[in-house]
Design an enzyme around this catalytic site. Sequence first.
Site, short mmCIF file in Angstrom:
data_model
loop_
_atom_site.label_atom_id
_atom_site.label_comp_id
_atom_site.label_asym_id
_atom_site.label_seq_id
_atom_site.Cartn_x
_atom_site.Cartn_y
_atom_site.Cartn_z
N ASN A 7 0.94 -1.24 0.13
CA ASN A 7 0.02 -0.03 0.13
C ASN A 7 0.99 1.13 -0.09
OD1 ASN A 7 -1.92 1.86 0.58
ND2 ASN A 7 -2.81 0.97 2.13
N LYS A 14 3.59 0.58 3.06
CA LYS A 14 3.02 -0.32 4.18
C LYS A 14 2.87 -1.48 3.42
CE LYS A 14 -1.02 -0.79 7.02
NZ LYS A 14 -2.21 -0.53 7.44
N ARG A 90 -2.53 -2.01 -3.42
CA ARG A 90 -3.91 -1.31 -3.22
C ARG A 90 -3.95 -0.21 -4.02
NH1 ARG A 90 -5.80 2.13 1.76
NH2 ARG A 90 -8.03 2.15 0.85
N HIS A 178 -13.35 2.45 -0.47
CA HIS A 178 -13.39 1.41 0.55
C HIS A 178 -14.07 0.05 0.23
CE1 HIS A 178 -14.00 4.95 4.10
NE2 HIS A 178 -12.53 4.24 3.80
N HIS A 206 -18.48 1.08 6.82
CA HIS A 206 -17.06 1.20 7.39
C HIS A 206 -16.80 2.47 7.98
CE1 HIS A 206 -12.86 0.61 6.28
NE2 HIS A 206 -12.58 1.60 6.72
N GLY A 208 -14.21 4.54 10.05
CA GLY A 208 -12.95 4.89 10.68
C GLY A 208 -12.79 6.24 10.59
N ARG A 239 -12.99 15.15 7.81
CA ARG A 239 -13.55 15.65 6.42
C ARG A 239 -15.21 15.78 6.55
NH1 ARG A 239 -11.99 10.18 3.36
NH2 ARG A 239 -10.18 9.88 4.57
N ASP A 280 -10.45 12.08 17.06
CA ASP A 280 -10.49 10.43 17.70
C ASP A 280 -11.59 10.11 18.49
OD1 ASP A 280 -9.76 8.36 19.53
OD2 ASP A 280 -7.79 8.60 18.95
N GLY A 328 -12.37 1.05 12.53
CA GLY A 328 -12.02 1.32 14.09
C GLY A 328 -13.12 1.66 14.82
N GLU A 331 -15.90 -1.07 14.77
CA GLU A 331 -15.87 -2.31 15.23
C GLU A 331 -15.91 -2.36 16.87
OE1 GLU A 331 -11.94 -4.25 13.64
OE2 GLU A 331 -12.84 -3.40 11.75
N ASN A 332 -15.26 -1.05 17.18
CA ASN A 332 -14.88 -0.80 18.55
C ASN A 332 -15.90 0.05 19.50
OD1 ASN A 332 -12.62 -2.26 19.07
ND2 ASN A 332 -11.77 -0.84 17.20
N GLU A 381 -8.45 -5.46 5.16
CA GLU A 381 -8.29 -5.00 3.80
C GLU A 381 -7.21 -5.70 3.15
OE1 GLU A 381 -9.20 -0.96 5.14
OE2 GLU A 381 -9.88 -0.68 3.02
#
Length: 400
Positions: A7, A14, A90, A178, A206, A208, A239, A280, A328, A331-332, A381
């Site tokens: 990526n 990455k 990616r 995504h 999705h 995050g 955004r 965050d 993120g 899921e959490n 991903e």
Amino acid sequence: MKILVINSGSSSIKFQLFSMKESKVIASGLIEQIGEQTGQIKISSIHHKEPITKTLHIKNHEQGIEIISSFLTDEKIINKLDELDGIGHRMVHGGTMQETAFINEKTIKMIEDFSSLAPLHNPPGLSGVRATMSKAPHVPQVAVFDTAFHQTMPNYAYMYALPYEFYERLHIRRYGFHGTSHHFVATQAAKELKKPLKKCNFITLHLGNGASMAAIKNGECVDTSMGLSPLEGLIMGTRSGDIDPAILFYLEREEGLDIKELDTLLNKKSGLKGICGTNDLREIKAKIKDGDERAKLAFDMFCYRIKKYIGAYFAVLGRVDALIFTGGIGENAVSVRHKICSELKILGIDIDKKRNEKRGVLTHFESKKSTIKLLVVPTNEELAIAKQTQHLIRKAAKRS
Ligand code: ADP
């Protein structure tokens, strides 16, 4: 089979190396600040408990790939990069490409053609491709596009009501992003529900730092919240998501902001951060506990926008088998799922509070009364890219 997933960002690479037999990561890492005075390297493998970190000047992506290659050979994970079974890249913008594609001159030309629509993503993606192609010329390389899964949308969903010539000349339309994640979690959810994906109607969320939703009918995407760029739709970390476009004209007139400043404003200074100073969600929750009203407003706005999109996608789909939360936040963030779902009883959605307490694992959290399944499906991903790369290589091998 060993597949390397790359990526590439404008100044970063990455990577994850997968052993496909066990779908297991055997090495991974992040190379950052490529092209700057000091670059940062952080790499781990199954042979080390602690990641190896280094700082040194990394000239370009080619040198970044060289560093990854030397690490993998020094660690005796491979003898040389050229013996890998495949490399999956990616790629953010694939235009109207519906499928994962082998990288060849034609694919590179197409990615270049769509670079004007993703100027921050496609050119660095191609730098990664060129670097691995020169270092591993015999390994099949595959491009997996973030946009691909959404290309089944009907024209009335992907068109913007602008003069038609802009669609024809400049390809202005909704593409969606995504896609690898939406497709991955939909596939996992279908398995979990023991129903073929082709028979499933899902709304995937999705959530995050970047956030998007997709309406999936009979396994295919029929609408999604991101558009020509990843700026449209939901409120995100930094955004704005959907806003009245006239706000931009107003800001230009009143504040003298130019295009570049407006771009930065909407992409980097808006969203949750613009409202309450942080993007965050964990910090936002802590601030809410301390009585911070702006943090509460940001949280409420974030959930409200998602709720509106869920309502819209129910109307689009007619029948919905499941809502699927990932990313993120998806899921959490138990409180986000709770707020959204507990306000949607009208749609047959009923939440089991206790089951919703779980984080980061595949789980159902609908109550027995709920007519709609509620799922958390952790996204992956990189594994999805590795699997799509493997699938394409196997398909080609069968044909030849
Ligand atoms: P990206 O789009 O950058 O990949 P992620 O999918 O990693 O983003 O999601 C980042 C978001 O997830 C952040 O807002 C972060 O606060 C949120 N997040 C991560 N863990 C938790 C948690 N335990 N509870 C609430 N929010 C969380």
